[in-house]
Design an enzyme around this catalytic site. Structure first.
Site, short mmCIF file in Angstrom:
data_model
loop_
_atom_site.label_atom_id
_atom_site.label_comp_id
_atom_site.label_asym_id
_atom_site.label_seq_id
_atom_site.Cartn_x
_atom_site.Cartn_y
_atom_site.Cartn_z
N GLY A 57 0.79 -1.22 0.00
CA GLY A 57 0.00 0.00 0.00
C GLY A 57 0.82 1.27 0.00
N ASN A 65 -8.00 4.78 -10.02
CA ASN A 65 -6.96 3.76 -9.99
C ASN A 65 -5.68 4.37 -10.53
OD1 ASN A 65 -5.87 1.04 -9.76
ND2 ASN A 65 -5.92 0.98 -12.00
N HIS A 74 -2.30 3.10 -12.61
CA HIS A 74 -1.78 1.96 -13.36
C HIS A 74 -0.34 2.27 -13.77
CE1 HIS A 74 -1.86 -1.60 -15.88
NE2 HIS A 74 -1.32 -0.89 -16.85
N SER A 104 -0.29 6.16 -14.94
CA SER A 104 -1.52 6.90 -15.26
C SER A 104 -2.51 6.77 -14.12
CB SER A 104 -2.17 6.36 -16.54
OG SER A 104 -1.27 6.34 -17.62
N ASP A 145 -8.20 -1.41 -16.96
CA ASP A 145 -7.09 -0.49 -17.19
C ASP A 145 -7.38 0.51 -18.31
OD1 ASP A 145 -5.63 -1.67 -15.15
OD2 ASP A 145 -4.67 -3.10 -16.49
#
Length: 216
Positions: free
Chosen positions: A12, A107, A109, A136, A145
């Protein structure tokens, strides 16, 4: 005060970057909970040490992806979050789950999307012979994604790089662009316009990094 729920699977480090930035920069938000799909996720210790509620929804205890997602959504919704942040959450989510949090789930990526979706992104970049790689931040959509891109950070691919060296350089950039993108959301500055994300007032939604991983 906006509420954030962060999902993790391992150490994390992006979760840590978001938590630290929130405290350091005084965002009008708080990280309400950190949820892991693995009870041994190392990031749970950091969250607990920082007074954040931690929850484990072990995916191995469920017979199907859908049943896991249902249980996960139940725990997320207990916090009534304004934003769900995926920080190294290594589960493919069902379309129904993604639609539940449409427009409020981010998210990060480790590639310059749309290039190199999926896993082993750094080796994919090396195999393709690209000279620039990166990360990104995007809104999550049912297509894995993909989704409107909020921010990107680029790093050089150096002679002699292996996947581990390149991953470390990209991760340093993730730790800059992800908290920045989360802050923009919290401040109400992001709007999705088709496949594009507008930022108001405008500022660069990209970061170029030098060899040390620092913005230039």
């Amino acid at each position: 005060m906006k509420k954030i729920v962060i999902l993790i699977s391992g150490r994390g480090s992006n979760m840590e970057a978001v938590v630290r930035a929130c405290a350091r920069e005084g965002w009008p938000a708080r990280v309400q909970a950190v949820i892991a799909n693995r009870p041994d996720a190392a990031g749970l210790g950091f969250a607990q040490a920082n007074g954040i509620e931690t929850i484990v929804v072990d995916h191995r205890q469920f017979e199907s992806r859908a049943s896991f997602d249902t249980a996960l959504a139940r725990e997320i919704d207990r916090s009534a979050p304004d934003l769900v942040v995926l920080a190294g959450f290594m589960r493919v989510l069902t379309d129904a789950f993604v639609e539940r949090y449409a427009g409020r789930m981010l998210n990060v990526h480790p590639s310059l999307l749309p290039c190199f979706a999926g896993l082993r992104t750094h080796q994919q970049a090396l195999d393709a012979g690209v000279r620039v790689h990166g990360a990104s931040v995007h809104f999550v959509t049912p297509t894995l994604d993909h989704g409107p891109i909020v921010a990107q950070g680029a790093v050089p691919v150096l002679a002699g790089d292996d996947a581990a060296a390149l991953a470390a350089r990209v991760l340093a950039v993730e730790h800059v662009i992800y908290p920045r993108a989360v802050r923009w959301f919290i401040e109400g500055r992001l709007s999705i316009e088709g496949e594009r994300v507008a930022l108001t007032p405008s500022e660069p939604q990209w970061l170029f990094a030098d060899i040390a991983g620092e913005g230039v």
